[in-house]
Every structure is written in structure tokens, then in C-alpha cells.
Design a protein around this motif. Structure first.
Motif, PDB file in Angstrom:
ATOM      1  N   LYS A   1       0.668  -1.016  -0.034  1.00 26.04           N
ATOM      2  CA  LYS A   1       0.115  -0.158  -0.005  1.00 26.04           C
ATOM      3  C   LYS A   1       0.853   1.220  -0.150  1.00 26.04           C
TER       4      LYS A   1
ATOM      5  N   SER B   1       2.473   1.838  -3.274  1.00 27.65           N
ATOM      6  CA  SER B   1       1.499   2.159  -4.608  1.00 27.65           C
ATOM      7  C   SER B   1       0.852   3.559  -4.088  1.00 27.65           C
ATOM      8  N   THR B   2       1.408   4.258  -3.280  1.00 34.54           N
ATOM      9  CA  THR B   2       0.607   5.751  -2.802  1.00 34.54           C
ATOM     10  C   THR B   2       1.641   6.733  -3.376  1.00 34.54           C
TER      11      THR B   2
END
Length: 232
Positions: free
Chosen positions: A226, A229-230
Motif C-alpha cells: 500500500k 503504491s501511494t
């Protein structure tokens, strides 16, 4: 690296000449050329402009009035046919002042000055970047967080590993968790906090930073996916 530029001159002939010089220079990128300050101001508000080639004598709004109306001022190279404006131009922190007709070597010298100033400001900005202070071997050290690769529990100490070296600090992992940006750093194991920008690859068991494999706790892989991917 190229400086984003605009040319502002009410003379179409002069704009063409300057735009050609800009396009032929490897260190410059022409965003647009404009015959008046109003059009130029609109472009500057919508783009990241590093340098303006600015004529002083223009109808309606002259070059000085144009600069007075800008909230954020890029570097300025003034262009004019009259030498008497030179002193006032440097009151506006001009990078340089070119008289028409413009010689190529004189233009290139001005651009070199602008590029050097841009790089200097960039270095200063990086030096003033986000940082923390740590105490190691009775010395207080300034550590730029962008250079930290990982933080590692080391008995009663914490080891801070950077691009340049590593230092042992009498502290706790929790303390570093609180001090470091949660957008850039993630605790992936009870003994490791990593800089997500330094991760080169990972699997279900390890995150790799250079040749070092950092162990991932069973429930931390999803957090890492996460975080990676931010957008930064």
C-alpha cells in the motif's frame, strides 16, 4: 536538467530571435513566447517557470510593472535596447541584463549564470531539507531523512543506516516511528523501520535495499504494498 522559460517581448521579430536562441540551447526549454504581460502572467500561473526573458519597454504594462504583479518571481533576464534601465533592472534582482541586438556568446553567458544560480538554490534547498537530530558517541548529528535507508533495533540501541554511514543511538524504535514521516517510513518488523523510497524489490518475506534483505513481519507485506503504491 533544463530550465523552463518564457519570452515576453512586444516585438515579433525580437521574440522570434530570442525563442530561436532558447530552442538552440541544450539547457533551456521554451514553454511559450508572448507579446504582452497579461498573456505571459496567465502562462506563468499555470506552469512551473524557472526563467523569464523579459523586454522592459512594452505597451500597457512594462516589464517592471509586470514583475511587480507577480506573486512568485522566477529568475529574470531583462532584454532592452536602452542601457539606462540597467541600474533599475538589478534593483529587481535580475540575473542578467541583455542589450539588443543580442550576441549568441553573450546570451549563452547569461544562461550559464541562470543555470548556476538555479543549481545553487537547489543545493541550498536540499541542505535545508527534512532532517532529524540524533546523539551518537556524545555528538549531536544532523541526519537528512531522505538519506536514511533503514532503522534497526540493536539491543538497547537503535542503528540508523544512511547512504553515507551508520550510527548507534541510545533510543527506541517507537521514538523513531514518532519522529519520522509516516508517508516515507514504515515499520515492517519489530526490529526494522525502512525508507520506502529505498526499497528496490520485495517478496512475502523480505524487502531488499541494495544487497541487504530486511525481514517482513507476516502482516506487514500488505502495508508495504500500500505504501509503495501511494504517490509521494
Amino acid at each position: 536538467m533544463k530550465l523552463n522559460c518564457v519570452v515576453v517581448d512586444d516585438s515579433s521579430i525580437q521574440r522570434t530571435i530570442i525563442a530561436k536562441l532558447v530552442n538552440n540551447h541544450p539547457g533551456l526549454h521554451l514553454i511559450g513566447d508572448f507579446s504582452n504581460a497579461i498573456e505571459a502572467k496567465s502562462c506563468i500561473s499555470l506552469n512551473n517557470i524557472d526563467l523569464i526573458f523579459l523586454d522592459i519597454e512594452m505597451p500597457v504594462i512594462n516589464g517592471f510593472d509586470f514583475l511587480d504583479g507577480l506573486k512568485s518571481k522566477p529568475q529574470i533576464i531583462f532584454i532592452t535596447s536602452k542601457a539606462e534601465y540597467a541600474l533599475k533592472a538589478f534593483d529587481y534582482d535580475a540575473t542578467d541584463y541583455l542589450q539588443k541586438p543580442i550576441a549568441v556568446d553573450r546570451f549563452n553567458a547569461s544562461v550559464k549564470r541562470a543555470i548556476d544560480m538555479h543549481l545553487l538554490k537547489k543545493d541550498i534547498k536540499e541542505e535545508e531539507g527534512e532532517h532529524i537530530f540524533i546523539k551518537s558517541n556524545l555528538k549531536k548529528l544532523k541526519i537528512f531523512t531522505s538519506k536514511i535507508k533503514w532503522i534497526e533495533a540493536f539491543g538497547d540501541y537503535v542503528r540508523v543506516v544512511t547512504e553515507d554511514d551508520s550510527n548507534l543511538v541510545l533510543s527506541t524504535m517507537k521514538s523513531f516511528e514518532n519522529d519520522l514521516s509516516k508517508d516515507k517510513f514504515i515499520r515492517v518488523h519489530k526490529s526494522y523501520i525502512i525508507n520506502i523510497d529505498k526499497v528496490e524489490r520485495f517478496n512475502s518475506k523480505f524487502a531488499e535495499i541494495g544487497i541487504t534483505k530486511i525481514p517482513l513481519s507476516r502482516n506487514k507485506k500488505e502495508d508495504l504494498v500500500k505504501a509503495l503504491s501511494t504517490p509521494s
